[in-house]
Design a protein around this motif. Sequence first.
Motif, PDB file in Angstrom:
ATOM      1  N   GLU A 289       0.826  -1.208   0.000  1.00 20.04           N
ATOM      2  CA  GLU A 289       0.000   0.000   0.000  1.00 20.04           C
ATOM      3  C   GLU A 289       0.859   1.256   0.000  1.00 20.04           C
ATOM      4  OE1 GLU A 289      -4.070  -1.426   2.302  1.00 20.04           O
ATOM      5  OE2 GLU A 289      -2.276  -1.024   3.494  1.00 20.04           O
ATOM      6  N   VAL A 290       1.990   1.209   0.698  1.00 21.39           N
ATOM      7  CA  VAL A 290       2.924   2.340   0.690  1.00 21.39           C
ATOM      8  C   VAL A 290       3.440   2.583  -0.727  1.00 21.39           C
ATOM      9  CG1 VAL A 290       5.183   3.140   1.477  1.00 21.39           C
ATOM     10  CG2 VAL A 290       3.625   2.060   3.098  1.00 21.39           C
ATOM     11  N   LYS A 291       3.875   1.501  -1.380  1.00 22.03           N
ATOM     12  CA  LYS A 291       4.415   1.621  -2.733  1.00 22.03           C
ATOM     13  C   LYS A 291       3.355   2.102  -3.713  1.00 22.03           C
ATOM     14  CE  LYS A 291       7.141  -1.614  -4.165  1.00 22.03           C
ATOM     15  NZ  LYS A 291       7.656  -2.918  -4.651  1.00 22.03           N
ATOM     16  N   LYS A 292       2.138   1.567  -3.605  1.00 18.02           N
ATOM     17  CA  LYS A 292       1.059   1.955  -4.523  1.00 18.02           C
ATOM     18  C   LYS A 292       0.704   3.435  -4.369  1.00 18.02           C
ATOM     19  CE  LYS A 292      -3.641   0.650  -5.903  1.00 18.02           C
ATOM     20  NZ  LYS A 292      -4.782  -0.263  -5.636  1.00 18.02           N
ATOM     21  N   ALA A 293       0.622   3.900  -3.115  1.00 18.58           N
ATOM     22  CA  ALA A 293       0.281   5.306  -2.871  1.00 18.58           C
ATOM     23  C   ALA A 293       1.379   6.230  -3.404  1.00 18.58           C
ATOM     24  CB  ALA A 293       0.065   5.533  -1.377  1.00 18.58           C
ATOM     25  N   TYR A 294       2.644   5.844  -3.190  1.00 21.40           N
ATOM     26  CA  TYR A 294       3.749   6.678  -3.662  1.00 21.40           C
ATOM     27  C   TYR A 294       3.775   6.765  -5.183  1.00 21.40           C
ATOM     28  CZ  TYR A 294       8.443   7.848  -5.169  1.00 21.40           C
ATOM     29  OH  TYR A 294       9.509   8.393  -5.828  1.00 21.40           O
ATOM     30  N   ARG A 295       3.596   5.635  -5.842  1.00 19.34           N
ATOM     31  CA  ARG A 295       3.660   5.637  -7.311  1.00 19.34           C
ATOM     32  C   ARG A 295       2.586   6.528  -7.912  1.00 19.34           C
ATOM     33  NH1 ARG A 295       4.908  -0.674  -9.052  1.00 19.34           N
ATOM     34  NH2 ARG A 295       7.121  -0.664  -8.469  1.00 19.34           N
ATOM     35  N   LYS A 296       1.391   6.479  -7.340  1.00 20.42           N
ATOM     36  CA  LYS A 296       0.310   7.309  -7.871  1.00 20.42           C
ATOM     37  C   LYS A 296       0.629   8.795  -7.680  1.00 20.42           C
ATOM     38  CE  LYS A 296      -4.675   8.091  -7.603  1.00 20.42           C
ATOM     39  NZ  LYS A 296      -4.534   9.554  -7.637  1.00 20.42           N
ATOM     40  N   LEU A 297       1.088   9.152  -6.477  1.00 18.20           N
ATOM     41  CA  LEU A 297       1.401  10.557  -6.213  1.00 18.20           C
ATOM     42  C   LEU A 297       2.603  11.016  -7.030  1.00 18.20           C
ATOM     43  CD1 LEU A 297       0.906  10.604  -2.339  1.00 18.20           C
ATOM     44  CD2 LEU A 297      -0.508  11.782  -4.028  1.00 18.20           C
ATOM     45  N   ALA A 298       3.609  10.138  -7.187  1.00 20.45           N
ATOM     46  CA  ALA A 298       4.805  10.519  -7.941  1.00 20.45           C
ATOM     47  C   ALA A 298       4.476  10.783  -9.400  1.00 20.45           C
ATOM     48  CB  ALA A 298       5.859   9.414  -7.828  1.00 20.45           C
ATOM     49  N   ARG A 299       3.582   9.981  -9.968  1.00 16.16           N
ATOM     50  CA  ARG A 299       3.179  10.218 -11.359  1.00 16.16           C
ATOM     51  C   ARG A 299       2.432  11.538 -11.498  1.00 16.16           C
ATOM     52  NH1 ARG A 299       2.213   4.490 -11.584  1.00 16.16           N
ATOM     53  NH2 ARG A 299       0.089   4.832 -10.842  1.00 16.16           N
ATOM     54  N   ASP A 300       1.551  11.829 -10.536  1.00 14.00           N
ATOM     55  CA  ASP A 300       0.748  13.050 -10.626  1.00 14.00           C
ATOM     56  C   ASP A 300       1.568  14.312 -10.351  1.00 14.00           C
ATOM     57  OD1 ASP A 300      -1.413  11.429 -11.139  1.00 14.00           O
ATOM     58  OD2 ASP A 300      -2.171  11.469  -9.086  1.00 14.00           O
ATOM     59  N   LEU A 301       2.583  14.205  -9.475  1.00 10.45           N
ATOM     60  CA  LEU A 301       3.307  15.388  -9.018  1.00 10.45           C
ATOM     61  C   LEU A 301       4.668  15.574  -9.677  1.00 10.45           C
ATOM     62  CD1 LEU A 301       2.596  14.969  -5.187  1.00 10.45           C
ATOM     63  CD2 LEU A 301       1.486  16.600  -6.730  1.00 10.45           C
ATOM     64  N   HIS A 302       5.085  14.630 -10.508  1.00 10.58           N
ATOM     65  CA  HIS A 302       6.423  14.711 -11.091  1.00 10.58           C
ATOM     66  C   HIS A 302       6.604  16.035 -11.844  1.00 10.58           C
ATOM     67  CE1 HIS A 302      10.034  13.653 -13.334  1.00 10.58           C
ATOM     68  NE2 HIS A 302      10.186  12.655 -12.488  1.00 10.58           N
ATOM     69  N   PRO A 303       7.764  16.702 -11.653  1.00 12.38           N
ATOM     70  CA  PRO A 303       7.997  17.990 -12.318  1.00 12.38           C
ATOM     71  C   PRO A 303       7.836  17.946 -13.834  1.00 12.38           C
ATOM     72  CG  PRO A 303       9.627  17.633 -10.599  1.00 12.38           C
ATOM     73  CD  PRO A 303       8.834  16.364 -10.691  1.00 12.38           C
ATOM     74  N   ASP A 304       8.146  16.803 -14.453  1.00 13.99           N
ATOM     75  CA  ASP A 304       7.976  16.702 -15.902  1.00 13.99           C
ATOM     76  C   ASP A 304       6.516  16.785 -16.305  1.00 13.99           C
ATOM     77  OD1 ASP A 304      10.654  16.505 -16.182  1.00 13.99           O
ATOM     78  OD2 ASP A 304      10.704  14.336 -16.486  1.00 13.99           O
ATOM     79  N   ALA A 305       5.624  16.372 -15.398  1.00 14.44           N
ATOM     80  CA  ALA A 305       4.189  16.434 -15.683  1.00 14.44           C
ATOM     81  C   ALA A 305       3.576  17.757 -15.237  1.00 14.44           C
ATOM     82  CB  ALA A 305       3.460  15.272 -14.995  1.00 14.44           C
ATOM     83  N   ASN A 306       4.340  18.549 -14.476  1.00 14.52           N
ATOM     84  CA  ASN A 306       3.848  19.842 -13.980  1.00 14.52           C
ATOM     85  C   ASN A 306       4.907  20.925 -14.186  1.00 14.52           C
ATOM     86  OD1 ASN A 306       1.241  18.938 -12.284  1.00 14.52           O
ATOM     87  ND2 ASN A 306       2.888  17.479 -11.876  1.00 14.52           N
ATOM     88  N   PRO A 307       5.289  21.198 -15.420  1.00 13.99           N
ATOM     89  CA  PRO A 307       6.353  22.172 -15.659  1.00 13.99           C
ATOM     90  C   PRO A 307       5.994  23.559 -15.120  1.00 13.99           C
ATOM     91  CG  PRO A 307       5.155  21.676 -17.689  1.00 13.99           C
ATOM     92  CD  PRO A 307       4.694  20.685 -16.672  1.00 13.99           C
ATOM     93  N   GLY A 308       6.919  24.132 -14.347  1.00 13.49           N
ATOM     94  CA  GLY A 308       6.716  25.473 -13.798  1.00 13.49           C
ATOM     95  C   GLY A 308       5.871  25.534 -12.550  1.00 13.49           C
ATOM     96  N   ASP A 309       5.355  24.404 -12.079  1.00 17.66           N
ATOM     97  CA  ASP A 309       4.493  24.384 -10.898  1.00 17.66           C
ATOM     98  C   ASP A 309       5.369  24.114  -9.660  1.00 17.66           C
ATOM     99  OD1 ASP A 309       2.630  23.985  -8.895  1.00 17.66           O
ATOM    100  OD2 ASP A 309       1.250  22.825 -10.157  1.00 17.66           O
ATOM    101  N   THR A 310       5.733  25.171  -8.952  1.00 19.94           N
ATOM    102  CA  THR A 310       6.624  25.009  -7.798  1.00 19.94           C
ATOM    103  C   THR A 310       5.965  24.261  -6.643  1.00 19.94           C
ATOM    104  OG1 THR A 310       5.947  27.208  -7.007  1.00 19.94           O
ATOM    105  CG2 THR A 310       7.939  27.086  -8.359  1.00 19.94           C
ATOM    106  N   LYS A 311       4.648  24.447  -6.489  1.00 27.02           N
ATOM    107  CA  LYS A 311       3.943  23.737  -5.408  1.00 27.02           C
ATOM    108  C   LYS A 311       3.979  22.226  -5.651  1.00 27.02           C
ATOM    109  CE  LYS A 311       0.739  27.428  -4.027  1.00 27.02           C
ATOM    110  NZ  LYS A 311      -0.687  27.806  -3.852  1.00 27.02           N
ATOM    111  N   ALA A 312       3.749  21.818  -6.896  1.00 26.11           N
ATOM    112  CA  ALA A 312       3.795  20.395  -7.227  1.00 26.11           C
ATOM    113  C   ALA A 312       5.204  19.850  -7.035  1.00 26.11           C
ATOM    114  CB  ALA A 312       3.326  20.166  -8.662  1.00 26.11           C
ATOM    115  N   GLU A 313       6.203  20.662  -7.351  1.00 30.78           N
ATOM    116  CA  GLU A 313       7.590  20.241  -7.190  1.00 30.78           C
ATOM    117  C   GLU A 313       7.935  20.020  -5.724  1.00 30.78           C
ATOM    118  OE1 GLU A 313      12.039  22.054  -8.084  1.00 30.78           O
ATOM    119  OE2 GLU A 313      10.357  22.614  -9.376  1.00 30.78           O
TER     120      GLU A 313
END
Length: 384
Positions: A25-49
């Motif tokens: 469950e730890v790994k699953k939660a991290y992977r989902k958040l990492a995909r959503d918050l990754h800087p490459d997916a949110n260019p210029g978004d400092t909060k997401a970074e």
Amino acid sequence: MSQREWIEKDFYKELGISSTASQDEVKKAYRKLARDLHPDANPGDTKAEERFKTVSEAHAVLSDPAKRKEYDDTRKLFVGGGYGRGGFSPGAGGFSQEFNLGDIFGGSTAGDGGLGDLLGGLFNRGGTRTASRPRRGADVETETTLGFREAAQGVTVPLRMTSPSPCTTCHGSGAKPGTSPRVCPVCNGNGVVSRNQGAFGFSEPCDECRGSGSIIDDPCVDCRGSGIQNRTRTITVRIPPGVGDGQRIRLAGQGEAGLRGAPSGDLYVSVHVSQDKVFGRNGDDLTLVLPVSYSELVLGTTVSVPTLDGRVGVKVPPGTADGRILRVRGRGVLKRGGGAGDLLVTVKVAVPQKLDGDAVDALKRYQEAERSSGFDPRAGWAGA
């Protein structure tokens, strides 16, 4: 991050899971958040970074069973066990001897800059205290998808990552090039100062150096004295032959940078392998289904079949049964210790959906000849 901040962080809340969550469950939660918050997916978004960095930090602790246990035990003691700004409050009977955290946690852990260093610095055990060690960088996880044949034969792939890395200007020291940090004169490089409170020899982070043990008089202008920059980099990763779907590859020292020149964490690459239109896999063996005609099974033949590195002829002996597996040795997946698995070819008869008149007449003549020879396909069958 200061020692107090590390203790007060709620890593479970950061990942959106309960404190009883399983490692999966730890790994699953991290992977989902990492995909959503990754800087490459949110260019210029400092909060997401910033959120991405916080989530990565939480995962680095909770994904390691040993670190997670120490984190849980410490939070129970400091956050849930009555520790506050005024320190510990002994009961009416008081304590007759010094409180030793080593009795609870088994002493300091290995020199990974983790909880063992933290606890060793907070409480004076009566002996000499060694200088505080730099904190190792957190481990980082990423993913890559390979083609079936790439995974079987091995491949070199570039991975583009955005993560905290050693400052290229000061090389991680935090000091302006040409200068060096100096030992803190208040704590003598320990990072903590001691004071007595009743029966305890209590220590707290040094205010002068903020617990680091050193002072930078002229900080690096690029990293502002932290020794770390958040930058995008491309890492070339050699994927060994025979890697399987879901396997993790560890790259030592390629994770998050440590503070002020401390060792970097490790990078873990989770590999996903796509399916192939021709081949399947069973361990180190490749599997292949070969369509053949009835006459080829009866009379025998040699058929050219594909492998990972060309084609090879497979002999189908006369009288081969439908579904038989023919083995071609050494034409499977490369093994790490040398050699390769086998190619397993399953023959499967292909039944024509439509025949012309001549073929039908010939088949009827064969049917009569088959009956005359006494052949019965259901002889010995349990359902007869």
